[in-house]
Design a protein around this motif. Structure first.
Motif, short mmCIF file in Angstrom:
data_model
loop_
_atom_site.label_atom_id
_atom_site.label_comp_id
_atom_site.label_asym_id
_atom_site.label_seq_id
_atom_site.Cartn_x
_atom_site.Cartn_y
_atom_site.Cartn_z
N LEU A 1 -11.06 -6.23 1.82
CA LEU A 1 -11.51 -4.85 1.95
C LEU A 1 -12.16 -4.62 3.31
O LEU A 1 -11.98 -3.55 3.93
N ASP A 2 -12.91 -5.59 3.78
CA ASP A 2 -13.50 -5.48 5.12
C ASP A 2 -12.42 -5.33 6.18
O ASP A 2 -12.52 -4.51 7.10
N ALA A 3 -11.37 -6.14 6.05
CA ALA A 3 -10.29 -6.13 7.04
C ALA A 3 -9.59 -4.77 7.08
O ALA A 3 -9.11 -4.34 8.14
N LEU A 4 -9.55 -4.10 5.94
CA LEU A 4 -8.89 -2.80 5.85
C LEU A 4 -9.87 -1.64 6.02
O LEU A 4 -9.49 -0.48 5.86
N GLY B 1 0.29 7.34 -5.04
CA GLY B 1 0.27 7.44 -3.59
C GLY B 1 0.51 8.85 -3.08
O GLY B 1 0.31 9.11 -1.89
N ASP B 2 0.94 9.77 -3.96
CA ASP B 2 1.11 11.16 -3.55
C ASP B 2 -0.22 11.86 -3.32
O ASP B 2 -0.28 12.89 -2.64
N THR B 3 -1.29 11.32 -3.90
CA THR B 3 -2.60 11.98 -3.79
C THR B 3 -3.73 11.04 -3.37
O THR B 3 -4.84 11.50 -3.11
N HIS B 4 -3.47 9.72 -3.34
CA HIS B 4 -4.51 8.74 -3.04
C HIS B 4 -3.99 7.68 -2.09
O HIS B 4 -2.78 7.42 -2.04
N GLN B 5 -4.91 7.05 -1.40
CA GLN B 5 -4.58 5.78 -0.76
C GLN B 5 -4.63 4.72 -1.85
O GLN B 5 -5.64 4.58 -2.55
N ARG C 1 -8.77 10.22 3.46
CA ARG C 1 -10.05 10.86 3.16
C ARG C 1 -10.38 10.82 1.66
O ARG C 1 -11.48 11.19 1.27
N THR C 2 -9.44 10.41 0.84
CA THR C 2 -9.70 10.32 -0.59
C THR C 2 -10.25 8.94 -0.93
O THR C 2 -10.14 8.00 -0.15
N LYS D 1 0.83 -1.21 0.00
CA LYS D 1 0.00 0.00 0.00
C LYS D 1 0.85 1.25 0.00
O LYS D 1 2.04 1.23 0.33
N ALA D 2 0.21 2.36 -0.35
CA ALA D 2 0.85 3.68 -0.35
C ALA D 2 -0.22 4.71 -0.02
O ALA D 2 -1.43 4.44 -0.11
N GLY D 3 0.22 5.90 0.36
CA GLY D 3 -0.70 7.02 0.53
C GLY D 3 -1.54 6.98 1.78
O GLY D 3 -2.69 7.45 1.77
N ASP D 4 -1.00 6.48 2.90
CA ASP D 4 -1.78 6.42 4.12
C ASP D 4 -2.25 7.78 4.61
O ASP D 4 -3.25 7.88 5.33
#
Length: 289
Positions: free
Chosen positions: A102-105, A65-69, A40-41, A33-36
């Motif tokens: 997706l539920d887990a995250l 990841g600079d603008t999104h999760q 809010r996006t 993953k990236a963009g933590d």
């Protein structure tokens, strides 16, 4: 057309976006993953093809990841992700695993990007859980052979399984990776395709081969009424534009053909594909506000 030099080596990118594990409903899923900081996006969730894995998306994580999760999974049977139970699974088996992950995250809704076999999983998930899909972007989608005759399905399945048995992951990577990119792809991109393919789990790959034989993406897309885009590289010999046209028609959209790109276009031309994903995500955001 080759892409500009990457800002990170692949080793650096893997270290920056390390493998993580999620466990839910007695199922383990590996992912990167990236963009933590962009929680809010609208998340972008990326699903790889049959000969790949989560690591293949690091160039997308690096930029998007600079603008999104941004999240990319290892499908069941890939990396450290637990296999599905069925020896000859169907798309919904993988869609259920996607739902659990997706539920887990705690991801309630996302833009879903599926490449090749990943498009089959994305389409199945969208057909069953449309409310969770802000948009569906299918890159060089594999349609599956579920609508073909039993003879065709069995021949396609058995030929791929025989190749796996003969060559093993490393040999498969050497033989099959050549067709994954265009003639103009850089050696860096070719090596990255080989690296990912050489790490497949034979059992997981065999199950995915059955999935490909059983699936019918076009049928699933008729049940999803949300935003869809379908794109393919002009030099893709695995899912060429002619094979992707029926998928686009099923989704009632025009097929986007990317000049100079092969099957793994997002690896060989990440700048162009990142722009495509970014633009589609912006459309999805606008449609949901």
């Amino acid at each position: 057309m080759t892409s500009p030099a990457f800002t990170l080596t692949h080793a650096d990118a893997l270290a920056r976006f390390p493998e993580q594990l999620a466990v839910v409903a007695q199922r383990t899923i590996g992912y990167r993953k990236a963009g933590d900081k962009h929680l809010r996006t609208m998340p972008i969730v990326m699903l790889h093809g049959i000969g790949s894995g989560a690591a293949s998306w690091v160039r997308q994580m690096e930029t998007l990841g600079d603008t999104h999760q941004v999240l990319a999974w290892d499908a069941p049977g890939y990396g450290k992700s637990r296999h599905v139970e069925a020896a000859s699974p169907v798309a919904s088996d993988y869609a259920d695993a996607l739902s659990d992950w997706l539920d887990a995250l705690a991801i309630e809704r996302c833009v879903l990007v599926g490449h090749s076999l990943g498009a089959i999983v994305a389409g199945s998930f969208a057909s069953k859980q449309a409310a969770r899909v802000a948009g569906l972007l299918l890159l060089s989608p594999a349609g599956g052979y579920g609508a073909a005759s039993a003879h065709v399905r069995e021949n396609k399945r058995d030929a791929r399984l025989a190749m796996l048995a003969e060559l093993g992951p490393q040999g498969l990577a050497e033989k099959r990776s050549v067709n994954m990119v265009s003639g103009g792809a850089s050696e860096d991109a070719r090596e990255w395709v080989r690296w990912n393919m050489a790490r497949i789990d034979p059992v997981g790959y065999a199950q995915a081969t059955h999935l490909l034989a059983n699936a019918d993406l076009a049928s699933d897309l008729t049940h999803f009424k949300g935003r869809v885009a379908v794109a393919v590289g002009a030099e893709d010999p695995i899912t060429p534009p002619a094979a992707c046209e029926p998928i686009a028609r099923a989704a009632n959209v025009s097929l986007q053909v990317i000049p100079g790109a092969g099957h793994a276009g997002y690896i060989e031309a990440p700048v162009r594909y990142n722009a495509l994903i970014e633009a589609f995500s912006a459309q999805c955001k606008g449609a949901t506000q």
